[in-house]
Design an enzyme around this catalytic site. Structure first.
Site, PDB file in Angstrom:
ATOM      1  N   LYS A  60       0.754  -1.225  -0.073  1.00  0.00           N
ATOM      2  CA  LYS A  60      -0.002   0.067  -0.070  1.00  0.00           C
ATOM      3  C   LYS A  60       1.020   1.303  -0.128  1.00  0.00           C
ATOM      4  O   LYS A  60       1.951   1.494   0.894  1.00  0.00           O
ATOM      5  CB  LYS A  60      -0.973   0.099   1.077  1.00  0.00           C
ATOM      6  CG  LYS A  60      -2.008  -1.010   1.188  1.00  0.00           C
ATOM      7  CD  LYS A  60      -3.031  -1.012   2.615  1.00  0.00           C
ATOM      8  CE  LYS A  60      -3.842  -2.053   2.487  1.00  0.00           C
ATOM      9  NZ  LYS A  60      -5.142  -1.973   1.854  1.00  0.00           N
ATOM     10  N   GLU A 117     -12.623  -2.937  10.171  1.00  0.00           N
ATOM     11  CA  GLU A 117     -13.514  -3.326   8.972  1.00  0.00           C
ATOM     12  C   GLU A 117     -14.891  -3.258   9.344  1.00  0.00           C
ATOM     13  O   GLU A 117     -15.232  -3.645  10.358  1.00  0.00           O
ATOM     14  CB  GLU A 117     -12.941  -4.856   8.594  1.00  0.00           C
ATOM     15  CG  GLU A 117     -11.536  -4.680   8.220  1.00  0.00           C
ATOM     16  CD  GLU A 117     -11.239  -6.162   7.516  1.00  0.00           C
ATOM     17  OE1 GLU A 117     -11.189  -6.121   6.284  1.00  0.00           O
ATOM     18  OE2 GLU A 117     -10.885  -6.936   8.400  1.00  0.00           O
ATOM     19  N   HIS A 169      -0.250  -7.973   9.044  1.00  0.00           N
ATOM     20  CA  HIS A 169      -0.416  -6.678   8.864  1.00  0.00           C
ATOM     21  C   HIS A 169      -0.288  -5.521  10.043  1.00  0.00           C
ATOM     22  O   HIS A 169       0.576  -4.757   9.793  1.00  0.00           O
ATOM     23  CB  HIS A 169      -1.858  -6.236   8.185  1.00  0.00           C
ATOM     24  CG  HIS A 169      -2.205  -7.241   7.151  1.00  0.00           C
ATOM     25  ND1 HIS A 169      -1.457  -7.688   6.379  1.00  0.00           N
ATOM     26  CD2 HIS A 169      -3.519  -8.023   7.121  1.00  0.00           C
ATOM     27  CE1 HIS A 169      -2.053  -8.622   5.523  1.00  0.00           C
ATOM     28  NE2 HIS A 169      -3.382  -8.617   5.899  1.00  0.00           N
TER      29      HIS A 169
HETATM   30  C1  BG6 Z   1      -6.495  -9.981   4.750  1.00  0.00           C
HETATM   31  C2  BG6 Z   1      -7.341 -10.576   5.737  1.00  0.00           C
HETATM   32  O1  BG6 Z   1      -5.172 -10.282   4.977  1.00  0.00           O
HETATM   33  O2  BG6 Z   1      -6.827  -8.473   4.897  1.00  0.00           O
HETATM   34  C3  BG6 Z   1      -9.060 -10.137   5.470  1.00  0.00           C
HETATM   35  O3  BG6 Z   1      -7.411 -12.075   5.628  1.00  0.00           O
HETATM   36  C4  BG6 Z   1      -9.117  -8.716   5.620  1.00  0.00           C
HETATM   37  O4  BG6 Z   1      -9.675 -10.699   6.700  1.00  0.00           O
HETATM   38  C5  BG6 Z   1      -8.023  -8.083   4.596  1.00  0.00           C
HETATM   39  O5  BG6 Z   1     -10.257  -8.237   5.370  1.00  0.00           O
HETATM   40  C6  BG6 Z   1      -7.962  -6.456   4.704  1.00  0.00           C
HETATM   41  O6  BG6 Z   1      -7.216  -6.067   3.639  1.00  0.00           O
HETATM   42  P1  BG6 Z   1      -7.523  -4.334   3.232  1.00  0.00           P
HETATM   43  O7  BG6 Z   1      -6.502  -4.203   2.180  1.00  0.00           O
HETATM   44  O8  BG6 Z   1      -8.879  -4.575   2.683  1.00  0.00           O
HETATM   45  O9  BG6 Z   1      -7.423  -3.539   4.357  1.00  0.00           O
END
Ligand code: BG6
Length: 486
Positions: free
Chosen positions: A183, A217, A241
């Site tokens: 990102k 989320e 992450h």
């Molecule tokens: C993924 C997870 O690695 O990252 C998901 O397995 C999650 O559960 C996603 O929704 C979130 O990614 P982003 O880029 O939408 O923040």
């Protein structure tokens, strides 16, 4: 025997996608590769072979890819579609047996320079796939491999996968993906810290009170029932992450912007994470509720059975080193929260002495908020004097210094994180990929948390969808006089 040695400096002219018909491929990989073609960033020689279990001809795979592009790639980035579809071919494969790999190797053909493989399959297929690649001569020194998560479910299983991969590929040919590193705004953290003079001198325990990292989320389980229920928020989001974000915030300045220097510094942070104590984590699971005016079912209902998997986790973490002594890092992530937001909050300390207090003015400590998504912005709150003649005393108020990245870089293409990662995989730049020692340090810390949960019998607390997790998460920060930045 296959060589594991390295000849890492090549640009691949073949790309082999495992899991080519899967969800990630449709939503991210095929669109990213098409967008890169559109922008002229992939060599015209690059051929892409998709493989998965389903039987499909090349033509059928191209149709499948076209549909994915029409669904997931904005029309203005589809310009290279015909050229992109022409690059594609397909070979069905049952990766659990070695038999089909020779056919696959034939389909891939002899690369002129090298082959890049992208493995986006169930972790149970990693080992047989590596064995199949080796047996078919698809693991030589001119082959590199990208591995998509989940890379195991704990330290032991991750080591097993890493060992299996290491039998065939040297570490400089292994590209472990954490898509957050692709990102733009996450990379911008490095620019903010190391391309400006004003933050680094105060980026430490003397000036920073605490750090908050939120990855919220609004989505629930989506279609990933089996995977998610075995994983939970801690392993799905924190292990990878969030710890990568934490490492980028907390690391020392690397000596250069290259893969070894950057990853050396990140791993030191990950190894400095203090094992969390009882009471320093809160877990939750969503119940039915409403998000953005829409009612949504609870986790158990979506799953179709009872479960004690956490869909929310909040952690008070500590980095035990000189720079961060005594500075808590509050982490929280969850599904079905009120909004989709990823942000990092750096809360600075109070000024040591206020010359304004005698005039009745209160000061508030500065705060830096780095918005990763959906808003990409940097927001610094500064104290300013409220205009006036101050007859009834002087007043101060925080005012924002706001930088909106899309405004500052108007016209820049907003890319999918995988565009950057796929390009780096093809070209062989490992800076934005996770090294084995990092993954293992991450797992070690996460395993200790999970063991603590098992010992204390911690059960996720319910929260209604559309709320910021269970109230205990608020209490976790408030005990220290800290409020989450909502
Ligand atoms: C993924 C997870 O690695 O990252 C998901 O397995 C999650 O559960 C996603 O929704 C979130 O990614 P982003 O880029 O939408 O923040």
């Amino acid at each position: 025997m296959t060589e594991t040695g390295s000849n890492a400096a090549f640009s691949a002219d073949r790309l082999l996608l495992f899991g080519a018909t899967g969800d990630l491929s449709q939503r991210m990989l095929l669109p990213s590769l098409c967008a890169l073609t559109h922008d002229g960033l992939l060599s015209p020689d690059l051929r892409i072979v998709g493989t998965a279990r389903s039987e499909m001809t090349d033509g059928e795979f191209r149709n499948f890819a076209r549909e994915a592009l029409e669904k997931y790639l904005p029309p203005k980035r589809r310009g290279g579609m015909a050229e992109f579809l022409n690059r594609l071919s397909y070979q069905a494969l049952d990766a659990t047996t070695i038999e089909g790999f020779d056919e696959l190797a034939k389909k891939v053909g002899e690369p002129r320079q090298g082959l890049a493989i992208f493995l986006s399959t169930a972790p149970s297929l990693f080992e047989p796939t590596i064995a199949g690649l080796q047996s078919a001569g698809l693991a030589g020194p001119n082959v590199r491999i990208g591995l998509e998560k989940p890379l195991g479910t704990d330290l032991a299983s991750s080591r097993e996968i890493n060992d299996a991969v290491a039998m065939a590929f040297s570490e400089d040919r292994i590209f472990r993906i954490d898509h957050y590193l692709g990102k733009e705004t996450v990379q911008n953290l490095l620019a903010l810290r190391f391309a400006n003079i004003m933050f680094e001198p105060i980026w430490n325990a003397s000036y920073i009170d605490h750090v908050q990292i939120t990855v919220a989320e609004t989505v629930g389980l989506e279609s990933r029932v089996a995977y998610y229920d075995d994983s939970g928020a801690l392993r799905d989001m924190v292990q990878n992450h969030m710890l990568q974000l934490l490492a980028l915030v907390a690391m020392e300045p690397p000596t250069s912007f290259d893969s070894t220097a950057v990853r050396d510094e990140k791993v030191k942070v990950l190894r400095s994470l203090r094992p969390v104590k009882d009471g320093e984590t809160v877990t939750g699971q969503y119940r039915a509720g409403a998000i953005e005016g829409r009612t949504v079912p609870g986790y158990d209902d979506e799953l179709g059975k009872d479960s004690d998997t956490e869909t929310f986790v909040a952690i008070k973490a500590h980095v035990d080193n000189w720079r961060w002594k005594g500075v808590p890092f509050y982490l929280r992530t969850g599904k079905r929260l009120p909004e989709r937001v990823t942000e990092i909050v750096i809360q600075f300390r109070c000024i040591p002495f206020s010359i304004f207090e005698g005039r009745g003015a209160k000061t508030q400590p500065n705060r830096l908020v780095i918005g990763i998504q959906p808003e990409e912005n940097v927001h610094l709150s500064l104290m300013a004097k409220v205009p006036g003649l101050d007859r009834e005393g002087l007043r101060l108020r925080p005012v924002p210094l706001d930088i909106s990245m899309p405004d500052a870089f108007a016209g820049a293409v907003k890319r999918i994180a995988y565009e950057r990662l796929l390009l780096d995989l093809v070209e062989g730049d490992q800076t934005l990929f996770v090294r084995r020692d990092e993954v293992e340090a991450q797992w070690e810390w996460i395993d200790a948390i999970r063991n603590g949960w098992a010992e204390s019998g911690l059960e996720p607390k319910p929260y209604s969808a559309g709320n910021w997790g269970p109230s205990a998460a608020i209490a976790l920060a408030e005990r220290d006089g800290v409020s989450w930045h909502d």
